[in-house]
Design an enzyme around this catalytic site. Sequence first.
Site, short mmCIF file in Angstrom:
data_model
loop_
_atom_site.label_atom_id
_atom_site.label_comp_id
_atom_site.label_asym_id
_atom_site.label_seq_id
_atom_site.Cartn_x
_atom_site.Cartn_y
_atom_site.Cartn_z
CG ASN A 9 -1.65 1.31 1.43
OD1 ASN A 9 -1.60 2.01 0.52
ND2 ASN A 9 -2.40 1.33 2.54
CD1 TRP A 10 3.40 1.02 -3.00
CD2 TRP A 10 3.45 2.51 -4.78
NE1 TRP A 10 4.15 0.52 -3.95
CE2 TRP A 10 4.10 1.23 -5.30
CE3 TRP A 10 3.31 3.53 -5.80
CZ2 TRP A 10 4.70 1.13 -6.49
CZ3 TRP A 10 3.66 3.18 -7.21
CH2 TRP A 10 4.33 2.06 -7.57
CE LYS A 11 -0.01 3.26 5.01
NZ LYS A 11 0.06 3.24 6.36
CG HIS A 95 -5.84 1.83 5.17
ND1 HIS A 95 -5.31 2.92 6.00
CD2 HIS A 95 -4.59 1.09 5.19
CE1 HIS A 95 -4.39 2.62 6.60
NE2 HIS A 95 -3.59 1.49 5.79
CD GLU A 97 -2.84 5.71 6.75
OE1 GLU A 97 -2.73 5.55 5.56
OE2 GLU A 97 -1.85 4.93 7.34
CD GLU A 167 -3.42 -2.41 7.48
OE1 GLU A 167 -2.34 -2.72 6.93
OE2 GLU A 167 -3.82 -1.20 7.28
N GLY A 173 2.84 2.27 10.67
CA GLY A 173 3.62 3.42 10.61
C GLY A 173 4.21 3.81 11.94
CB SER A 212 5.56 -1.88 11.87
OG SER A 212 5.05 -0.49 12.20
N GLY A 233 3.00 -1.09 4.05
CA GLY A 233 3.10 0.36 3.70
C GLY A 233 4.35 0.66 3.59
N GLY A 234 5.08 1.32 4.72
CA GLY A 234 6.60 1.94 4.36
C GLY A 234 7.58 0.80 3.65
P1 13P Z 1 3.30 0.41 7.75
O1 13P Z 1 3.71 -1.04 6.96
O2 13P Z 1 3.96 1.55 7.14
O3 13P Z 1 3.14 0.12 9.11
O4 13P Z 1 1.72 0.57 7.16
C1 13P Z 1 0.74 -0.58 7.09
C2 13P Z 1 -0.37 -0.19 6.52
O5 13P Z 1 -1.11 0.63 6.83
C3 13P Z 1 -0.36 -0.93 5.28
O6 13P Z 1 -1.79 -0.58 4.81
#
Ligand code: 13P
Length: 250
Positions: A9-11, A95, A97, A167, A173, A212, A233-234
């Site tokens: 997930n590149w956000k 998600h 967010e 999640e 994050g 994470s 994510g990251g």
């Molecule tokens: P991180 O891997 O950066 O913690 O993000 C997880 C996430 O929200 C994937 O959708």
Amino acid sequence: MRRKLVAGNWKMHGGLARNRDLLQSLVQEAGKGGGSDCAVCVPFPYLAQAQEQLKDTAIAWGGQTLSEHAQGAYTGEVSAAMLVDFGCRYVIVGHSERRSLYGENNETVAAKFVAAVQGGLQPILCLGETLDQREDNVTEQVIAAQLDAVLQAADISGFANAVIAYEPVWAIGTGRTATPQQAQEVHAFIRQRMAGSDAALAQRLQILYGGSVKPQNAAELFGMADIDGGLIGGASLVAQDFLAICRAAG
Ligand code: 13P
């Protein structure tokens, strides 16, 4: 045996030049093991780029959200059919967010899930509790309410091709990963609750862990009985890290 899936997930990260390099690295290396599936969920403007670089490869792609409506006067929104036009297989729904920053509640998320299924996409439905909720010992109630809203709207049949991602909000994050045991407990709870509607479907259902995930902790997480891969994510923005996580999935 359920096949594992690792989805990035590149956000709201990326840019044409940077994406080109990242996707190129993934295409060169991914799929060699062949034991798991791999996908990236990119910002809307880069779907065409993902399609161009990933078509005819082992890597699937998708969106990060969608509209609950099929079409109409909804400025700024993107429909399931539009995602399908660009070859998307997946779309992330609910998600944390989106829930915390954009006012999506369980009902909105359920409506988006239904729109994704009706549009022929595989939703990746995100569920997860906040730190306060975990400390108040209401994790299972929160997850159950998030899941039940979607089950009510989409019926168990709507989950035939869906993926669930657990999640925990406190792990996203933050560098603070759920322990494999903590994650496994919630994954088993989700599968058990799904089994209440359809035991066979629950056994087939892919339940990903997100929060994470790194090359250093991926193998241990993915080794748990009910963890079928990850939503990353990251680490999905760094080709070698994402590829290492894909390899950890087998
Ligand atoms: P991180 O891997 O950066 O913690 O993000 C997880 C996430 O929200 C994937 O959708």
